[in-house]
Motif scaffolding. Structure first.
Motif, PDB file in Angstrom:
ATOM      1  N   MET A   1      -4.802   4.654 -15.437  1.00 36.94           N
ATOM      2  CA  MET A   1      -5.960   5.094 -14.656  1.00 36.94           C
ATOM      3  C   MET A   1      -5.658   4.928 -13.178  1.00 36.94           C
ATOM      4  O   MET A   1      -5.142   3.884 -12.756  1.00 36.94           O
ATOM      5  CB  MET A   1      -7.198   4.284 -15.040  1.00 36.94           C
ATOM      6  N   SER A   2      -5.972   5.943 -12.395  1.00 40.57           N
ATOM      7  CA  SER A   2      -5.822   5.878 -10.944  1.00 40.57           C
ATOM      8  C   SER A   2      -7.176   6.104 -10.303  1.00 40.57           C
ATOM      9  O   SER A   2      -7.875   7.068 -10.634  1.00 40.57           O
ATOM     10  CB  SER A   2      -4.843   6.951 -10.448  1.00 40.57           C
ATOM     11  N   VAL A   3      -7.567   5.214  -9.404  1.00 42.34           N
ATOM     12  CA  VAL A   3      -8.818   5.349  -8.659  1.00 42.34           C
ATOM     13  C   VAL A   3      -8.471   5.750  -7.239  1.00 42.34           C
ATOM     14  O   VAL A   3      -7.735   5.032  -6.545  1.00 42.34           O
ATOM     15  CB  VAL A   3      -9.620   4.036  -8.647  1.00 42.34           C
ATOM     16  N   VAL A   4      -8.991   6.883  -6.790  1.00 45.30           N
ATOM     17  CA  VAL A   4      -8.711   7.393  -5.452  1.00 45.30           C
ATOM     18  C   VAL A   4      -9.979   7.289  -4.612  1.00 45.30           C
ATOM     19  O   VAL A   4     -11.039   7.795  -5.002  1.00 45.30           O
ATOM     20  CB  VAL A   4      -8.219   8.853  -5.498  1.00 45.30           C
ATOM     21  N   VAL A   5      -9.854   6.645  -3.457  1.00 49.11           N
ATOM     22  CA  VAL A   5     -10.965   6.517  -2.510  1.00 49.11           C
ATOM     23  C   VAL A   5     -10.562   7.239  -1.226  1.00 49.11           C
ATOM     24  O   VAL A   5      -9.583   6.863  -0.576  1.00 49.11           O
ATOM     25  CB  VAL A   5     -11.268   5.035  -2.193  1.00 49.11           C
TER      26      VAL A   5
ATOM     27  N   THR B   1     -14.956  -4.257 -15.432  1.00 46.85           N
ATOM     28  CA  THR B   1     -14.714  -4.782 -16.774  1.00 46.85           C
ATOM     29  C   THR B   1     -13.469  -4.150 -17.388  1.00 46.85           C
ATOM     30  O   THR B   1     -12.934  -4.681 -18.366  1.00 46.85           O
ATOM     31  CB  THR B   1     -15.927  -4.508 -17.681  1.00 46.85           C
ATOM     32  N   TYR B   2     -13.029  -3.044 -16.842  1.00 48.63           N
ATOM     33  CA  TYR B   2     -11.798  -2.395 -17.295  1.00 48.63           C
ATOM     34  C   TYR B   2     -10.626  -3.286 -16.899  1.00 48.63           C
ATOM     35  O   TYR B   2     -10.604  -3.843 -15.790  1.00 48.63           O
ATOM     36  CB  TYR B   2     -11.685  -1.021 -16.633  1.00 48.63           C
ATOM     37  N   PRO B   3      -9.618  -3.461 -17.753  1.00 47.74           N
ATOM     38  CA  PRO B   3      -8.500  -4.366 -17.438  1.00 47.74           C
ATOM     39  C   PRO B   3      -7.814  -4.011 -16.117  1.00 47.74           C
ATOM     40  O   PRO B   3      -7.451  -2.858 -15.887  1.00 47.74           O
ATOM     41  CB  PRO B   3      -7.548  -4.169 -18.621  1.00 47.74           C
ATOM     42  N   THR B   4      -7.634  -5.004 -15.266  1.00 49.57           N
ATOM     43  CA  THR B   4      -7.062  -4.754 -13.928  1.00 49.57           C
ATOM     44  C   THR B   4      -5.632  -4.246 -13.984  1.00 49.57           C
ATOM     45  O   THR B   4      -5.189  -3.550 -13.060  1.00 49.57           O
ATOM     46  CB  THR B   4      -7.112  -6.040 -13.086  1.00 49.57           C
ATOM     47  N   ASP B   5      -4.912  -4.577 -15.056  1.00 52.28           N
ATOM     48  CA  ASP B   5      -3.529  -4.116 -15.147  1.00 52.28           C
ATOM     49  C   ASP B   5      -3.423  -2.694 -15.668  1.00 52.28           C
ATOM     50  O   ASP B   5      -2.325  -2.161 -15.829  1.00 52.28           O
ATOM     51  CB  ASP B   5      -2.707  -5.060 -16.032  1.00 52.28           C
ATOM     52  N   ARG B   6      -4.580  -2.069 -15.902  1.00 50.25           N
ATOM     53  CA  ARG B   6      -4.562  -0.703 -16.426  1.00 50.25           C
ATOM     54  C   ARG B   6      -5.052   0.325 -15.411  1.00 50.25           C
ATOM     55  O   ARG B   6      -5.209   1.497 -15.757  1.00 50.25           O
ATOM     56  CB  ARG B   6      -5.406  -0.629 -17.704  1.00 50.25           C
ATOM     57  N   TYR B   7      -5.311  -0.113 -14.187  1.00 50.43           N
ATOM     58  CA  TYR B   7      -5.665   0.880 -13.171  1.00 50.43           C
ATOM     59  C   TYR B   7      -5.129   0.477 -11.800  1.00 50.43           C
ATOM     60  O   TYR B   7      -4.954  -0.697 -11.503  1.00 50.43           O
ATOM     61  CB  TYR B   7      -7.169   1.125 -13.114  1.00 50.43           C
ATOM     62  N   GLU B   8      -4.837   1.495 -11.003  1.00 49.78           N
ATOM     63  CA  GLU B   8      -4.371   1.319  -9.633  1.00 49.78           C
ATOM     64  C   GLU B   8      -5.432   1.870  -8.688  1.00 49.78           C
ATOM     65  O   GLU B   8      -6.243   2.727  -9.070  1.00 49.78           O
ATOM     66  CB  GLU B   8      -3.055   2.077  -9.420  1.00 49.78           C
ATOM     67  N   VAL B   9      -5.441   1.358  -7.455  1.00 51.39           N
ATOM     68  CA  VAL B   9      -6.398   1.828  -6.450  1.00 51.39           C
ATOM     69  C   VAL B   9      -5.624   2.440  -5.287  1.00 51.39           C
ATOM     70  O   VAL B   9      -4.723   1.801  -4.723  1.00 51.39           O
ATOM     71  CB  VAL B   9      -7.295   0.680  -5.951  1.00 51.39           C
TER      72      VAL B   9
ATOM     73  N   VAL C   1      -4.145  12.719  -5.656  1.00 49.11           N
ATOM     74  CA  VAL C   1      -3.655  13.222  -6.935  1.00 49.11           C
ATOM     75  C   VAL C   1      -2.123  13.180  -6.974  1.00 49.11           C
ATOM     76  O   VAL C   1      -1.514  12.810  -7.988  1.00 49.11           O
ATOM     77  CB  VAL C   1      -4.161  14.658  -7.173  1.00 49.11           C
ATOM     78  N   ASP C   2      -1.489  13.543  -5.852  1.00 48.24           N
ATOM     79  CA  ASP C   2      -0.023  13.578  -5.800  1.00 48.24           C
ATOM     80  C   ASP C   2       0.605  12.220  -6.067  1.00 48.24           C
ATOM     81  O   ASP C   2       1.661  12.122  -6.698  1.00 48.24           O
ATOM     82  CB  ASP C   2       0.442  14.081  -4.427  1.00 48.24           C
ATOM     83  N   VAL C   3      -0.015  11.160  -5.585  1.00 46.92           N
ATOM     84  CA  VAL C   3       0.589   9.828  -5.733  1.00 46.92           C
ATOM     85  C   VAL C   3       0.032   9.069  -6.927  1.00 46.92           C
ATOM     86  O   VAL C   3       0.534   7.993  -7.258  1.00 46.92           O
ATOM     87  CB  VAL C   3       0.386   8.991  -4.443  1.00 46.92           C
ATOM     88  N   ALA C   4      -0.989   9.603  -7.584  1.00 48.47           N
ATOM     89  CA  ALA C   4      -1.575   8.933  -8.746  1.00 48.47           C
ATOM     90  C   ALA C   4      -0.613   8.947  -9.927  1.00 48.47           C
ATOM     91  O   ALA C   4       0.132   9.917 -10.133  1.00 48.47           O
ATOM     92  CB  ALA C   4      -2.886   9.614  -9.133  1.00 48.47           C
TER      93      ALA C   4
ATOM     94  N   ALA D   1      -9.814   8.911 -11.138  1.00 50.61           N
ATOM     95  CA  ALA D   1     -11.212   8.695 -10.764  1.00 50.61           C
ATOM     96  C   ALA D   1     -11.352   8.819  -9.256  1.00 50.61           C
ATOM     97  O   ALA D   1     -10.470   8.395  -8.503  1.00 50.61           O
ATOM     98  CB  ALA D   1     -11.672   7.314 -11.219  1.00 50.61           C
ATOM     99  N   PHE D   2     -12.459   9.386  -8.824  1.00 45.56           N
ATOM    100  CA  PHE D   2     -12.762   9.483  -7.397  1.00 45.56           C
ATOM    101  C   PHE D   2     -14.100   8.818  -7.097  1.00 45.56           C
ATOM    102  O   PHE D   2     -15.076   8.994  -7.834  1.00 45.56           O
ATOM    103  CB  PHE D   2     -12.853  10.948  -6.948  1.00 45.56           C
ATOM    104  N   THR D   3     -14.121   8.049  -6.025  1.00 46.66           N
ATOM    105  CA  THR D   3     -15.369   7.661  -5.393  1.00 46.66           C
ATOM    106  C   THR D   3     -15.129   7.675  -3.895  1.00 46.66           C
ATOM    107  O   THR D   3     -13.982   7.803  -3.444  1.00 46.66           O
ATOM    108  CB  THR D   3     -15.883   6.296  -5.873  1.00 46.66           C
ATOM    109  N   ASP D   4     -16.188   7.565  -3.106  1.00 49.31           N
ATOM    110  CA  ASP D   4     -16.064   7.672  -1.654  1.00 49.31           C
ATOM    111  C   ASP D   4     -16.233   6.318  -0.991  1.00 49.31           C
ATOM    112  O   ASP D   4     -16.768   5.366  -1.586  1.00 49.31           O
ATOM    113  CB  ASP D   4     -17.092   8.665  -1.105  1.00 49.31           C
ATOM    114  N   SER D   5     -15.812   6.240   0.262  1.00 47.75           N
ATOM    115  CA  SER D   5     -15.774   4.963   0.971  1.00 47.75           C
ATOM    116  C   SER D   5     -17.134   4.541   1.515  1.00 47.75           C
ATOM    117  O   SER D   5     -17.220   3.548   2.241  1.00 47.75           O
ATOM    118  CB  SER D   5     -14.769   5.027   2.117  1.00 47.75           C
ATOM    119  N   ASP D   6     -18.192   5.253   1.173  1.00 48.77           N
ATOM    120  CA  ASP D   6     -19.548   4.801   1.485  1.00 48.77           C
ATOM    121  C   ASP D   6     -20.346   4.597   0.203  1.00 48.77           C
ATOM    122  O   ASP D   6     -21.563   4.688   0.182  1.00 48.77           O
ATOM    123  CB  ASP D   6     -20.272   5.787   2.418  1.00 48.77           C
ATOM    124  N   CYS D   7     -19.608   4.321  -0.890  1.00 52.46           N
ATOM    125  CA  CYS D   7     -20.217   4.103  -2.201  1.00 52.46           C
ATOM    126  C   CYS D   7     -19.858   2.716  -2.731  1.00 52.46           C
ATOM    127  O   CYS D   7     -18.946   2.066  -2.235  1.00 52.46           O
ATOM    128  CB  CYS D   7     -19.719   5.148  -3.202  1.00 52.46           C
ATOM    129  N   ALA D   8     -20.578   2.297  -3.735  1.00 53.39           N
ATOM    130  CA  ALA D   8     -20.222   1.119  -4.521  1.00 53.39           C
ATOM    131  C   ALA D   8     -20.454   1.463  -5.984  1.00 53.39           C
ATOM    132  O   ALA D   8     -21.468   2.098  -6.320  1.00 53.39           O
ATOM    133  CB  ALA D   8     -21.047  -0.103  -4.128  1.00 53.39           C
TER     134      ALA D   8
END
Length: 327
Positions: free
Chosen positions: A1-5, A25-33, A71-74, A80-87
């Motif tokens: 899983m890749s999270v892009v902000v 709650t998703y395992p930290t070793d299973r996603y990158e930010v 997307v290129d570096v994921a 996953a996408f969220t924005d820098s004014d979100c939580a």
């Protein structure tokens, strides 16, 4: 899983975003930010450095270009996408993954959900959120309008979405688009038969317009962007997008006819129609907020429609740049 902000000059809010992304709650070793910056000149980078995230700069890049770089570096099977004014909530990634993996339909390319104001946002931002929860305040778009059931939709908001990464083998955001890039991207996907699952339970907090001026500017920018996108494709992406501009034209024509004939015929009819619409929206907002601030809804709707309509006309009138080939 890749999270892009995607971020730009967001030192005041990006820490809150990344903190929420880290607390999953998703395992930290299973996603990158991955944080992709459009060329900030504030302290955004120093804030990001406090978190376990990679930082990339697309100097002067549009939101579309920044999303594509993410997307290129994921490296994940999902992006996953969220924005820098979100939580995002702690269950954000888990809920998205469970929902998308539960689908057995090749036409489903992602899952999205709504965005709502932060509990501690200024009262005006909360009022904007409540208004966008009405059909007349959102234009019926699922990312804002209250929908209380899981359903298949053509588009979701890019501040709260998870894609199957394989979709990016054939499709990308438009590098030239800075506002409305998600609507344009999802339109191309929908034209080819792809859909999203909208889950109303997967909600992110989003800082909305904090004052009336920002609200008007954003409405105008949305109108402009939607007109530009539709000119590019020579097709209506959202059938209702031209209605505010049409209403402005009809109002101007009605006023001219009434002035010429010296009889108040058409303007009162249009005004009565607007009062019915705004009264319905006001009642919906009041039911949710139980606050006298709901009485501002008619003014806000008038401003939203006017600014959006003006922006749409500006977008129609602006000369197109050279077309870009898109996958």
């Amino acid at each position: 899983m890749s999270v892009v902000v995607v971020t730009y000059n967001s030192e005041a809010t990006v820490g809150e975003t990344l903190s929420s992304v880290a607390d999953q709650t998703y395992p930290t070793d299973r996603y990158e930010v991955i944080v992709v910056d459009g060329g900030s000149d504030d302290g955004t980078e120093s804030i990001v450095a406090e978190f376990d995230a990679t930082f990339h700069v697309v100097d002067g890049g549009t939101i579309g270009a920044c999303r594509n770089h993410g997307v290129d570096v994921a490296t994940g099977d999902y992006v996953a996408f969220t924005d820098s004014d979100c939580a995002v909530p702690t269950t954000w990634l888990r809920s998205h993954v469970d929902r998308i993996e539960g689908q057995h339909d090749d036409s489903i390319v992602g899952v999205g959900g709504p965005n709502r104001p932060f509990p501690d946002d200024p009262w005006f931002g909360k009022l904007v959120g409540s208004l966008q929860g009405t059909v007349f305040g959102s234009g019926g778009s699922p990312q804002s309008h209250d929908i209380d059931e899981v359903r298949t939709v053509r588009s979701v908001a890019a501040c709260n979405v998870v894609y199957d990464a394989t979709v990016f083998d054939s499709y990308r955001y438009d590098d030239a688009i800075n506002v409305g890039e998600d609507a344009e991207f999802h339109f191309r996907l929908s034209e080819d038969g792809y859909r999203f699952v909208f889950d109303p339970a997967i909600t992110v907090s989003h800082h909305l317009s904090a004052d009336f001026g920002a609200y008007c500017r954003k409405s105008r920018s949305y109108g402009y962007a939607m007109a530009r996108i539709q000119r590019r494709h020579r097709k209506l992406i959202r059938w209702y997008s031209a209605l505010p501009s049409v209403a402005l034209g009809c109002g101007t024509l009605a006023a001219a006819v009434d002035l010429t004939s010296r009889k108040a015929r058409y303007v009162p009819l249009l005004f009565a129609s607007f009062l019915l619409v705004s009264a319905y929206a006001t009642a919906q907002v009041y039911r949710e907020r139980r606050s006298p601030t709901a009485l501002l809804v008619p003014l806000m709707l008038a401003a939203q429609y006017t600014c959006y309509g003006i922006g749409f006309l500006e977008g129609v009138a602006t000369r197109d740049p050279a077309p870009q080939e898109l996958p």
